[in-house]
Design an enzyme around this catalytic site. Structure first.
Site, PDB file in Angstrom:
ATOM      1  N   SER A 183       0.864  -1.196   0.000  1.00 18.75           N
ATOM      2  CA  SER A 183       0.000   0.000   0.000  1.00 18.75           C
ATOM      3  C   SER A 183       0.891   1.234   0.000  1.00 18.75           C
ATOM      4  CB  SER A 183      -0.858   0.012   1.269  1.00 18.75           C
ATOM      5  OG  SER A 183      -1.428   1.280   1.471  1.00 18.75           O
ATOM      6  N   TYR A 218      -0.678  -0.792  10.557  1.00 15.87           N
ATOM      7  CA  TYR A 218      -0.889  -1.130   9.140  1.00 15.87           C
ATOM      8  C   TYR A 218       0.308  -0.685   8.280  1.00 15.87           C
ATOM      9  CZ  TYR A 218      -3.278  -1.194   4.568  1.00 15.87           C
ATOM     10  OH  TYR A 218      -3.635  -1.438   3.257  1.00 15.87           O
TER      11      TYR A 218
HETATM   12  N1  NAP Z   1      -8.822  -0.772  -0.595  1.00 18.63           N
HETATM   13  C1  NAP Z   1      -7.781   0.043  -0.529  1.00 18.63           C
HETATM   14  O1  NAP Z   1      -7.919   1.299  -0.589  1.00 18.63           O
HETATM   15  C2  NAP Z   1      -6.390  -0.493  -0.408  1.00 18.63           C
HETATM   16  C3  NAP Z   1      -5.316   0.407  -0.530  1.00 18.63           C
HETATM   17  C4  NAP Z   1      -4.023  -0.064  -0.417  1.00 18.63           C
HETATM   18  C5  NAP Z   1      -3.794  -1.415  -0.209  1.00 18.63           C
HETATM   19  N2  NAP Z   1      -4.834  -2.277  -0.087  1.00 18.63           N
HETATM   20  C6  NAP Z   1      -4.532  -3.687   0.143  1.00 18.63           C
HETATM   21  O2  NAP Z   1      -5.178  -4.462  -0.848  1.00 18.63           O
HETATM   22  C7  NAP Z   1      -5.485  -5.752  -0.312  1.00 18.63           C
HETATM   23  C8  NAP Z   1      -6.967  -6.048  -0.545  1.00 18.63           C
HETATM   24  O3  NAP Z   1      -7.708  -5.025   0.081  1.00 18.63           O
HETATM   25  P1  NAP Z   1      -9.272  -4.810  -0.133  1.00 18.63           P
HETATM   26  O4  NAP Z   1      -9.493  -3.367  -0.071  1.00 18.63           O
HETATM   27  O5  NAP Z   1      -9.748  -5.611  -1.282  1.00 18.63           O
HETATM   28  O6  NAP Z   1      -9.791  -5.437   1.255  1.00 18.63           O
HETATM   29  P2  NAP Z   1     -11.096  -6.296   1.612  1.00 18.63           P
HETATM   30  O7  NAP Z   1     -12.208  -5.941   0.731  1.00 18.63           O
HETATM   31  O8  NAP Z   1     -11.247  -6.184   3.078  1.00 18.63           O
HETATM   32  O9  NAP Z   1     -10.584  -7.783   1.250  1.00 18.63           O
HETATM   33  C9  NAP Z   1      -9.549  -8.366   1.989  1.00 18.63           C
HETATM   34  C10 NAP Z   1      -9.424  -9.805   1.577  1.00 18.63           C
HETATM   35  O10 NAP Z   1      -8.389 -10.415   2.389  1.00 18.63           O
HETATM   36  C11 NAP Z   1      -8.922 -11.603   2.957  1.00 18.63           C
HETATM   37  N3  NAP Z   1      -8.280 -11.909   4.232  1.00 18.63           N
HETATM   38  C12 NAP Z   1      -8.199 -11.125   5.329  1.00 18.63           C
HETATM   39  N4  NAP Z   1      -7.604 -11.798   6.324  1.00 18.63           N
HETATM   40  C13 NAP Z   1      -7.298 -13.035   5.834  1.00 18.63           C
HETATM   41  C14 NAP Z   1      -6.692 -14.177   6.390  1.00 18.63           C
HETATM   42  N5  NAP Z   1      -6.255 -14.236   7.656  1.00 18.63           N
HETATM   43  N6  NAP Z   1      -6.536 -15.275   5.610  1.00 18.63           N
HETATM   44  C15 NAP Z   1      -6.970 -15.261   4.317  1.00 18.63           C
HETATM   45  N7  NAP Z   1      -7.552 -14.210   3.743  1.00 18.63           N
HETATM   46  C16 NAP Z   1      -7.719 -13.103   4.507  1.00 18.63           C
HETATM   47  C17 NAP Z   1     -10.422 -11.324   3.103  1.00 18.63           C
HETATM   48  O11 NAP Z   1     -11.182 -12.518   3.134  1.00 18.63           O
HETATM   49  P3  NAP Z   1     -11.744 -13.261   4.439  1.00 18.63           P
HETATM   50  O12 NAP Z   1     -12.133 -12.214   5.441  1.00 18.63           O
HETATM   51  O13 NAP Z   1     -12.877 -14.046   3.875  1.00 18.63           O
HETATM   52  O14 NAP Z   1     -10.631 -14.131   4.903  1.00 18.63           O
HETATM   53  C18 NAP Z   1     -10.701 -10.587   1.805  1.00 18.63           C
HETATM   54  O15 NAP Z   1     -10.890 -11.497   0.749  1.00 18.63           O
HETATM   55  C19 NAP Z   1      -5.101  -5.701   1.180  1.00 18.63           C
HETATM   56  O16 NAP Z   1      -3.823  -6.269   1.349  1.00 18.63           O
HETATM   57  C20 NAP Z   1      -5.050  -4.203   1.478  1.00 18.63           C
HETATM   58  O17 NAP Z   1      -4.188  -3.904   2.533  1.00 18.63           O
HETATM   59  C21 NAP Z   1      -6.142  -1.858  -0.178  1.00 18.63           C
END
Ligand code: NAP
Length: 257
Positions: free
Chosen positions: A139, A152
């Site tokens: 990120s 984070y």
């Molecule tokens: N959205 C943003 O603005 C943003 C910005 C920068 C970086 N990111 C990064 O992008 C990635 C995806 O983010 P997102 O926004 O799509 O988040 P999200 O909608 O909350 O999805 C997160 C995913 O990670 C899975 N997960 C969480 N804990 C887990 C575990 N212990 N084992 C296996 N799977 C796990 C969740 O599934 P379950 O809960 O079903 O396990 C879900 O599928 C993350 O690494 C986040 O830090 C996001």
């Protein structure tokens, strides 16, 4: 990009699920992991309409042995993978004046160690066959310390540093590792943010950038460019100036969650 195989972690919703849809539509065989079986099953159900293949492999990435087993199961069922997208992660803001162990431990165990649990077996196999691409989702919060992001941001900075360290070593072994650094993307993760998010991107657009990035050999997949380049400039500021800016975004009482 046809007939390639990928494993995506964190694919039950958000960015991971959308990358899975787009790659399935483009003809990839897609293996998806997350803890929520139901959400994975729904995604698998969408594959027919996309004319693609999505296979669910439920997994909690904090379980190191399960990560080894699931990766072996996927390759056993579908053959050697071309690409792995280690995207699973979570976010929790931390009030720095109430800093405590457990919230940070949770973030480290999922975002940092969970990714390491997947990286280890993948690197072992990919190096043995001198091929394969690994993309790790970090990120822009990993660029530099930001208020409420002491947990984070530390995990995401750790991932960037880890990928930078691994890149030349793996390159010599025929394996490519790259790092994805998104700005704000509209997903269930950011839906709970109580503050306005600059340059907020839709998840379809973010996933398309990742898909395009996977076709290239560049180290970094970063978007939206205007925002992430602005943050890169902040990286160069001396501390006195940097803290003068970040002091302004320290939440007032009650604004952290
Ligand atoms: N959205 C943003 O603005 C943003 C910005 C920068 C970086 N990111 C990064 O992008 C990635 C995806 O983010 P997102 O926004 O799509 O988040 P999200 O909608 O909350 O999805 C997160 C995913 O990670 C899975 N997960 C969480 N804990 C887990 C575990 N212990 N084992 C296996 N799977 C796990 C969740 O599934 P379950 O809960 O079903 O396990 C879900 O599928 C993350 O690494 C986040 O830090 C996001």
């Amino acid at each position: 990009m046809a007939e390639k195989k990928i494993w995506i972690t964190g694919a039950s919703r958000g960015i991971g699920a959308e990358v899975a849809r787009q790659l399935a539509r483009a003809g990839w065989t897609v293996a998806v992991s997350a803890r929520s079986d139901d959400e994975l099953a729904e995604l698998v159900g969408e594959a027919n309409a996309l004319n693609g293949e999505i296979h669910a492999y439920p997994l909690d990435i904090t379980d190191a042995e399960a990560c080894v087993r699931v990766f072996a199961d996927i390759e056993g069922a579908h053959g050697p993978l071309d690409t792995v997208l280690l995207n699973a992660g979570t976010h929790e803001p931390i009030d720095g004046t109430a800093f405590s162990v457990e919230p940070v431990r949770k973030l480290v165990e999922i975002n940092l160690m969970g990714t390491v649990h997947c990286l280890a077996p993948v690197i072992e196999r990919f190096v043995a066959r001198t091929s394969g691409k690994i993309a790790v989702v970090s990120s822009v919060a990993g660029y530099r310390g930001l208020p409420t992001s002491s947990g984070y941001g530390a995990t995401k900075a750790g991932l960037i540093n880890m990928c930078e360290a691994l890149r030349p070593e793996l390159e010599m072994a025929g394996v490519t590792i790259c790092c994805v650094t998104p700005g704000f993307v509209r997903t269930p993760l950011t839906d709970k943010n109580p503050f306005p998010m600059p340059f907020l991107m839709e998840v379809e657009d973010a996933a398309a950038r990742i898909v395009r990035g996977l076709e290239r050999d560049a180290f970094e997949i970063t978007f939206p460019r205007r925002f992430t380049y602005m943050l890169k400039v902040l990286r160069m500021l001396p501390y006195a100036l940097y803290f003068a800016l970040t002091r302004r975004i320290v939440p007032k009482d009650g604004e952290t969650s």
